[in-house]
Design a protein around this motif. Structure first.
Motif, PDB file in Angstrom:
ATOM      1  N   HIS A   8       0.851  -1.187   0.000  1.00 54.65           N
ATOM      2  CA  HIS A   8       0.000   0.000   0.000  1.00 54.65           C
ATOM      3  C   HIS A   8       0.890   1.241   0.000  1.00 54.65           C
ATOM      4  CE1 HIS A   8      -2.785   3.075   1.486  1.00 54.65           C
ATOM      5  NE2 HIS A   8      -3.760   2.286   1.055  1.00 54.65           N
ATOM      6  N   PRO A   9       0.543   2.270  -0.787  1.00 54.89           N
ATOM      7  CA  PRO A   9       1.402   3.457  -0.889  1.00 54.89           C
ATOM      8  C   PRO A   9       1.781   4.089   0.450  1.00 54.89           C
ATOM      9  CG  PRO A   9      -0.269   3.504  -2.594  1.00 54.89           C
ATOM     10  CD  PRO A   9      -0.605   2.344  -1.716  1.00 54.89           C
ATOM     11  N   GLU A  10       0.843   4.126   1.392  1.00 55.52           N
ATOM     12  CA  GLU A  10       1.167   4.709   2.694  1.00 55.52           C
ATOM     13  C   GLU A  10       2.135   3.815   3.475  1.00 55.52           C
ATOM     14  OE1 GLU A  10      -2.628   5.461   4.459  1.00 55.52           O
ATOM     15  OE2 GLU A  10      -2.827   7.414   3.485  1.00 55.52           O
ATOM     16  N   THR A  11       2.046   2.505   3.238  1.00 53.79           N
ATOM     17  CA  THR A  11       3.006   1.590   3.854  1.00 53.79           C
ATOM     18  C   THR A  11       4.406   1.865   3.329  1.00 53.79           C
ATOM     19  OG1 THR A  11       1.331  -0.142   4.102  1.00 53.79           O
ATOM     20  CG2 THR A  11       3.634  -0.844   4.167  1.00 53.79           C
ATOM     21  N   HIS A  55      10.933  10.756  -9.364  1.00 56.77           N
ATOM     22  CA  HIS A  55      10.906  10.600 -10.821  1.00 56.77           C
ATOM     23  C   HIS A  55       9.730   9.717 -11.204  1.00 56.77           C
ATOM     24  CE1 HIS A  55      12.237   7.895 -14.294  1.00 56.77           C
ATOM     25  NE2 HIS A  55      11.862   9.037 -14.851  1.00 56.77           N
ATOM     26  N   SER A  56       9.017  10.084 -12.261  1.00 56.58           N
ATOM     27  CA  SER A  56       7.921   9.284 -12.790  1.00 56.58           C
ATOM     28  C   SER A  56       6.932   8.935 -11.673  1.00 56.58           C
ATOM     29  CB  SER A  56       8.489   8.032 -13.471  1.00 56.58           C
ATOM     30  OG  SER A  56       7.516   7.375 -14.241  1.00 56.58           O
ATOM     31  N   TYR A  57       6.669   7.624 -11.435  1.00 54.53           N
ATOM     32  CA  TYR A  57       5.764   7.224 -10.364  1.00 54.53           C
ATOM     33  C   TYR A  57       6.255   7.693  -9.005  1.00 54.53           C
ATOM     34  CZ  TYR A  57       1.997   4.288 -12.212  1.00 54.53           C
ATOM     35  OH  TYR A  57       0.848   3.840 -12.806  1.00 54.53           O
ATOM     36  N   GLY A  58       7.548   7.938  -8.897  1.00 56.22           N
ATOM     37  CA  GLY A  58       8.090   8.438  -7.639  1.00 56.22           C
ATOM     38  C   GLY A  58       7.480   9.766  -7.242  1.00 56.22           C
ATOM     39  N   GLY A  59       6.966  10.512  -8.230  1.00 56.01           N
ATOM     40  CA  GLY A  59       6.283  11.763  -7.917  1.00 56.01           C
ATOM     41  C   GLY A  59       5.046  11.537  -7.059  1.00 56.01           C
ATOM     42  N   HIS A  60       4.318  10.442  -7.320  1.00 55.16           N
ATOM     43  CA  HIS A  60       3.170  10.099  -6.469  1.00 55.16           C
ATOM     44  C   HIS A  60       3.637   9.821  -5.045  1.00 55.16           C
ATOM     45  CE1 HIS A  60       0.692  10.062  -9.930  1.00 55.16           C
ATOM     46  NE2 HIS A  60       0.836   8.796 -10.292  1.00 55.16           N
ATOM     47  N   VAL A  86      10.985  17.987  -5.407  1.00 54.63           N
ATOM     48  CA  VAL A  86      11.528  18.074  -6.762  1.00 54.63           C
ATOM     49  C   VAL A  86      10.889  16.966  -7.588  1.00 54.63           C
ATOM     50  CG1 VAL A  86      13.581  17.953  -8.224  1.00 54.63           C
ATOM     51  CG2 VAL A  86      13.728  18.998  -5.945  1.00 54.63           C
ATOM     52  N   PHE A  87      10.209  17.331  -8.674  1.00 58.56           N
ATOM     53  CA  PHE A  87       9.593  16.360  -9.567  1.00 58.56           C
ATOM     54  C   PHE A  87      10.415  16.269 -10.846  1.00 58.56           C
ATOM     55  CE2 PHE A  87       6.010  17.943  -7.024  1.00 58.56           C
ATOM     56  CZ  PHE A  87       5.399  16.760  -6.636  1.00 58.56           C
ATOM     57  N   SER A  88      10.859  15.052 -11.192  1.00 60.88           N
ATOM     58  CA  SER A  88      11.615  14.837 -12.432  1.00 60.88           C
ATOM     59  C   SER A  88      10.757  14.035 -13.404  1.00 60.88           C
ATOM     60  CB  SER A  88      12.924  14.096 -12.141  1.00 60.88           C
ATOM     61  OG  SER A  88      13.774  14.880 -11.331  1.00 60.88           O
ATOM     62  N   ASP A  89      10.176  14.710 -14.371  1.00 60.52           N
ATOM     63  CA  ASP A  89       9.252  14.091 -15.314  1.00 60.52           C
ATOM     64  C   ASP A  89       8.276  13.174 -14.582  1.00 60.52           C
ATOM     65  OD1 ASP A  89       9.089  14.585 -18.192  1.00 60.52           O
ATOM     66  OD2 ASP A  89       9.032  12.422 -18.385  1.00 60.52           O
ATOM     67  N   ALA A  90       7.709  13.720 -13.523  1.00 59.51           N
ATOM     68  CA  ALA A  90       6.837  12.941 -12.647  1.00 59.51           C
ATOM     69  C   ALA A  90       5.488  12.677 -13.303  1.00 59.51           C
ATOM     70  CB  ALA A  90       6.639  13.679 -11.323  1.00 59.51           C
ATOM     71  N   THR A  91       4.879  11.576 -12.923  1.00 56.33           N
ATOM     72  CA  THR A  91       3.579  11.185 -13.450  1.00 56.33           C
ATOM     73  C   THR A  91       2.475  11.997 -12.773  1.00 56.33           C
ATOM     74  OG1 THR A  91       4.399   8.948 -13.800  1.00 56.33           O
ATOM     75  CG2 THR A  91       2.020   9.243 -13.840  1.00 56.33           C
ATOM     76  N   HIS A  92       1.581  12.525 -13.557  1.00 57.95           N
ATOM     77  CA  HIS A  92       0.409  13.237 -13.053  1.00 57.95           C
ATOM     78  C   HIS A  92      -0.685  12.207 -12.784  1.00 57.95           C
ATOM     79  CE1 HIS A  92      -3.151  15.855 -13.094  1.00 57.95           C
ATOM     80  NE2 HIS A  92      -2.335  16.889 -12.934  1.00 57.95           N
ATOM     81  N   PRO A  93      -1.480  12.376 -11.722  1.00 60.07           N
ATOM     82  CA  PRO A  93      -2.541  11.401 -11.427  1.00 60.07           C
ATOM     83  C   PRO A  93      -3.518  11.163 -12.568  1.00 60.07           C
ATOM     84  CG  PRO A  93      -2.206  12.837  -9.545  1.00 60.07           C
ATOM     85  CD  PRO A  93      -1.372  13.400 -10.673  1.00 60.07           C
ATOM     86  N   GLU A  94      -3.679  12.144 -13.465  1.00 60.46           N
ATOM     87  CA  GLU A  94      -4.627  11.993 -14.573  1.00 60.46           C
ATOM     88  C   GLU A  94      -3.921  11.756 -15.903  1.00 60.46           C
ATOM     89  OE1 GLU A  94      -6.972  15.509 -14.591  1.00 60.46           O
ATOM     90  OE2 GLU A  94      -7.832  15.166 -12.596  1.00 60.46           O
ATOM     91  N   SER A  95      -2.675  11.346 -15.846  1.00 60.13           N
ATOM     92  CA  SER A  95      -1.871  11.234 -17.062  1.00 60.13           C
ATOM     93  C   SER A  95      -2.488  10.309 -18.109  1.00 60.13           C
ATOM     94  CB  SER A  95      -0.461  10.741 -16.704  1.00 60.13           C
ATOM     95  OG  SER A  95       0.325  10.593 -17.856  1.00 60.13           O
ATOM     96  N   SER A  96      -2.888   9.124 -17.711  1.00 55.96           N
ATOM     97  CA  SER A  96      -3.410   8.153 -18.677  1.00 55.96           C
ATOM     98  C   SER A  96      -4.686   8.649 -19.342  1.00 55.96           C
ATOM     99  CB  SER A  96      -3.672   6.805 -17.992  1.00 55.96           C
ATOM    100  OG  SER A  96      -2.468   6.239 -17.535  1.00 55.96           O
ATOM    101  N   GLU A 113      -4.274   2.861  -7.104  1.00 58.98           N
ATOM    102  CA  GLU A 113      -4.518   3.474  -5.801  1.00 58.98           C
ATOM    103  C   GLU A 113      -3.456   4.513  -5.479  1.00 58.98           C
ATOM    104  OE1 GLU A 113      -5.526   2.223  -1.190  1.00 58.98           O
ATOM    105  OE2 GLU A 113      -5.517   0.741  -2.794  1.00 58.98           O
ATOM    106  N   LEU A 114      -2.234   4.277  -5.936  1.00 59.95           N
ATOM    107  CA  LEU A 114      -1.150   5.232  -5.727  1.00 59.95           C
ATOM    108  C   LEU A 114      -1.509   6.579  -6.349  1.00 59.95           C
ATOM    109  CD1 LEU A 114       1.766   5.976  -4.918  1.00 59.95           C
ATOM    110  CD2 LEU A 114       2.531   4.917  -7.054  1.00 59.95           C
ATOM    111  N   GLY A 115      -1.994   6.546  -7.589  1.00 59.54           N
ATOM    112  CA  GLY A 115      -2.381   7.774  -8.263  1.00 59.54           C
ATOM    113  C   GLY A 115      -3.565   8.451  -7.586  1.00 59.54           C
TER     114      GLY A 115
END
Length: 340
Positions: A109-112, A135-140, A157-167, A242-244
């Motif tokens: 789980h992301p909080e874990t 970076h990427s999913y690491g942004g979440h 610091v976000f490095s080409d991080a994924t946005h929750p609504e990216s897909s 769930e992470l997003g």
């Protein structure tokens, strides 16, 4: 009919013999492969160990903590560490099952994951304030960490991080049904040494342009078993949705300093082949990266002539990121002293 039957029989025997030889070769390579010697240390966070690698002296400035993209090892961020270590403490780590870290004994789980990182930092002697870099999913992940430990985070610091609504906003197709079974098959092949055999014969399975040979060779350690693939499947892949969703709930960080670095290069030929509009995707990506900066009143975004990974694996690209991080967090550092 007898001729066809005999032909099929010999083909089956030949394929069976070939598979047996490949498995035997893989097992032999696995048995005689040298032991892994990861940099840094393995720290027990409660029944399993996480790999952490820190560089730079501890000082009064924030410690930069690197949260990797989905399935990515800390080795990918070598040049970021090299470019900052003379001024900032830099901590790289591998999430459970990834890189040199052991598989976890609890659901991912992301909080874990955030709590485990917090525990890892404490047990390895690190202390806040932290500058969380994802970076990427690491942004979440860093958004969730910052939400859980706001008093310990000095900036993000976000490095080409994924946005929750990216897909949804880029109309990316869903993952084909056969990808998951292939990952599981590859994990079994890793257990019997076939992946390591391929890695040795063909070249690094995990590869990134611009990384030094030492880092590329070290990543061969990850193919000595199927652990790495299982770590990815049990963590980032299974919990991705769930992470997003959790990250999207962290939508206001006040005046917390935020820096966003985004690669603008796209594989246009591939996108067109997939029936996607590169211009639409480029516009949406730019909008979403700006939205990450807008999570704070003190956010800024930098668009770079690089790709999703090469913005930090190529030394000249990583140098750009390092210069701007130091401009904000170590303004006394002379530009001439930075990584070239």
């Amino acid at each position: 009919m007898k001729i066809i039957f005999n032909a099929l029989k010999w083909i089956s025997l030949s394929l069976g013999l070939l598979i047996a030889l490949v498995l035997l070769a893989g097992f032999t390579v696995k048995c005689f492969a040298p032991s892994a010697h990861p940099p840094g240390e393995l720290v027990d966070v409660g029944g399993f160990k996480l790999h952490v690698h820190a560089t730079g002296e501890r000082n009064e400035k924030p410690t930069l903590v690197l949260e990797a993209g989905a399935g990515a090892p800390g080795e990918y961020y070598h040049w970021i560490s090299e470019g900052l270590k003379d001024s900032l403490r830099v901590v790289r780590y591998d999430r459970a099952g990834i890189g040199y870290s052991e598989l976890a004994n609890t659901p991912r789980h992301p909080e874990t994951v955030a709590r485990e990182l917090h525990q890892l930092l404490e047990l390895s002697g690190e202390s806040p304030p932290y500058l969380m870099a994802g970076h990427s999913y690491g942004g979440h992940y860093i958004r969730i960490f910052t939400e859980m430990y706001p008093d310990e985070v000095a900036g993000m610091v976000f490095s080409d991080a994924t946005h929750p609504e990216s897909s949804q906003r880029t109309n990316l197709p869903e993952e084909p049904w056969f990808v998951q079974p292939l990952y599981h098959i590859a994990a079994v092949l890793g257990d019997v040494g076939v992946l390591h055999l391929v890695d040795q014969m063909v070249g690094p399975i995990l590869w990134a342009p611009g990384l030094p040979e030492e880092q590329l060779q070290r990543m061969k350690d990850y193919t000595k078993s199927g652990k790495y693939l299982r770590g990815y499947l049990e963590g980032d892949d299974r919990w991705g949705s769930e992470l997003g969703t959790l990250a999207a709930q962290t939508d206001n960080f006040g005046d917390l300093p935020i820096q966003v670095f985004s690669g603008t290069n796209l594989n246009e030929a591939l996108l067109i082949k997939m029936g996607l509009d590169p211009n639409h995707i480029r516009t949406q990506r730019a909008n979403m990266q700006q939205e990450l900066a807008d999570l704070s009143t003190e956010g800024e975004v930098f668009f770079m002539d690089g790709g999703h990974v090469t913005i930090f694996t190529l030394p000249e690209q990583a140098d750009f990121i390092c210069r701007h991080i130091l401009r904000r967090w170590s303004p006394d550092k002379e530009a001439s002293d930075l990584t070239q």
